[in-house]
Design a protein around this motif. Structure first.
Motif, PDB file in Angstrom:
ATOM      1  N   THR A  60       0.859  -1.181   0.000  1.00  0.00           N
ATOM      2  CA  THR A  60       0.000   0.000   0.000  1.00  0.00           C
ATOM      3  C   THR A  60       0.894   1.229   0.000  1.00  0.00           C
ATOM      4  N   ALA A  61       0.390   2.333  -0.548  1.00  0.00           N
ATOM      5  CA  ALA A  61       1.182   3.567  -0.605  1.00  0.00           C
ATOM      6  C   ALA A  61       0.256   4.766  -0.455  1.00  0.00           C
ATOM      7  N   LYS A  62       0.699   5.737   0.373  1.00  0.00           N
ATOM      8  CA  LYS A  62      -0.090   6.942   0.578  1.00  0.00           C
ATOM      9  C   LYS A  62       0.862   8.134   0.708  1.00  0.00           C
ATOM     10  N   PRO A  63       0.689   9.162  -0.146  1.00  0.00           N
ATOM     11  CA  PRO A  63       1.543  10.348  -0.031  1.00  0.00           C
ATOM     12  C   PRO A  63       1.060  11.238   1.112  1.00  0.00           C
ATOM     13  N   SER A  64       2.007  11.984   1.702  1.00  0.00           N
ATOM     14  CA  SER A  64       1.640  12.896   2.794  1.00  0.00           C
ATOM     15  C   SER A  64       0.967  14.153   2.265  1.00  0.00           C
ATOM     16  N   ALA A  65       1.119  14.433   0.961  1.00  0.00           N
ATOM     17  CA  ALA A  65       0.497  15.612   0.348  1.00  0.00           C
ATOM     18  C   ALA A  65       0.069  15.266  -1.069  1.00  0.00           C
ATOM     19  N   LYS A  66      -1.055  15.831  -1.494  1.00  0.00           N
ATOM     20  CA  LYS A  66      -1.535  15.621  -2.861  1.00  0.00           C
ATOM     21  C   LYS A  66      -0.944  16.643  -3.822  1.00  0.00           C
ATOM     22  N   PHE A  74       8.229  15.610   0.565  1.00  0.00           N
ATOM     23  CA  PHE A  74       7.016  15.001   1.106  1.00  0.00           C
ATOM     24  C   PHE A  74       7.305  13.524   1.335  1.00  0.00           C
ATOM     25  N   ARG A  75       6.420  12.830   2.022  1.00  0.00           N
ATOM     26  CA  ARG A  75       6.646  11.434   2.369  1.00  0.00           C
ATOM     27  C   ARG A  75       5.618  10.534   1.706  1.00  0.00           C
ATOM     28  N   LEU A 116       9.201   6.741   2.760  1.00  0.00           N
ATOM     29  CA  LEU A 116      10.125   7.286   1.769  1.00  0.00           C
ATOM     30  C   LEU A 116      10.066   8.807   1.777  1.00  0.00           C
ATOM     31  N   GLY A 117      11.220   9.459   1.769  1.00  0.00           N
ATOM     32  CA  GLY A 117      11.283  10.904   1.582  1.00  0.00           C
ATOM     33  C   GLY A 117      11.452  11.176   0.097  1.00  0.00           C
ATOM     34  N   VAL A 118      10.599  12.054  -0.461  1.00  0.00           N
ATOM     35  CA  VAL A 118      10.589  12.270  -1.901  1.00  0.00           C
ATOM     36  C   VAL A 118      10.607  13.756  -2.218  1.00  0.00           C
ATOM     37  N   LYS A 119      11.377  14.124  -3.271  1.00  0.00           N
ATOM     38  CA  LYS A 119      11.365  15.475  -3.836  1.00  0.00           C
ATOM     39  C   LYS A 119      11.180  15.313  -5.336  1.00  0.00           C
ATOM     40  N   LEU A 120      10.166  15.976  -5.876  1.00  0.00           N
ATOM     41  CA  LEU A 120       9.902  15.907  -7.314  1.00  0.00           C
ATOM     42  C   LEU A 120      10.090  17.281  -7.939  1.00  0.00           C
ATOM     43  N   GLY A 121      10.648  17.316  -9.138  1.00  0.00           N
ATOM     44  CA  GLY A 121      10.870  18.577  -9.818  1.00  0.00           C
ATOM     45  C   GLY A 121      10.054  18.721 -11.097  1.00  0.00           C
TER      46      GLY A 121
END
Length: 145
Positions: A60-66, A74-75, A116-121
């Protein structure tokens, strides 16, 4: 090294051989009078390997922000079932119709969870999922402004 399969095969050949020999011996004994009663056959029990409990693998996966700003952290958190603790899950992004692994991975805890810590550009809607081997989570979307 003798494997379980070879051991079972050898046991089966031994049983078949004993039955064939016993049948041939009975026919020969029927032609001649028996002086002593034939011994009773000893039942052969064969142990079968216990069936492994199969556990369905799932993530399962859920982002901390949409929605996030470009390069804002974000996580993505979630849980897994049927996966080995300590194995790594990886974040994937859909790019031009193909799933591409991003440099974001995390090990599974003993309880099967991860963070997971994620940064998207890449601005716009980003379709993401979390994978481990051939097991994947459902896709989710994070919008980068």
């Amino acid at each position: 090294m003798i494997t379980k399969r070879n051991t079972l095969r050898m046991a089966a050949v031994g049983i078949i051989g004993a039955v064939a020999l016993g049948t041939a011996g009975t026919a020969a004994m029927a032609a001649t009078p028996a002086a002593t009663p034939a011994p009773h056959p000893v039942p052969v029990t064969q142990k079968t390997p216990a069936a492994k409990a199969t556990t369905a693998k799932a993530i399962t996966a859920k982002p901390s922000a949409k929605s996030v700003k470009a390069w804002q952290l974000f996580r993505v958190t979630g849980t897994t079932t049927g996966l080995k603790p300590g194995s790594k899950v990886t974040l994937q992004q859909k790019q031009r119709g193909h799933w591409v692994s991003l440099p974001a991975s995390a090990p599974l805890t003993r309880g099967g969870s991860y963070s997971l810590g994620v940064k998207l550009g890449m601005k716009g809607k980003n379709e993401l999922r979390v994978v481990q081997g051939s097991t994947a989570s459902g896709a989710f979307t994070v919008t980068v402004r």
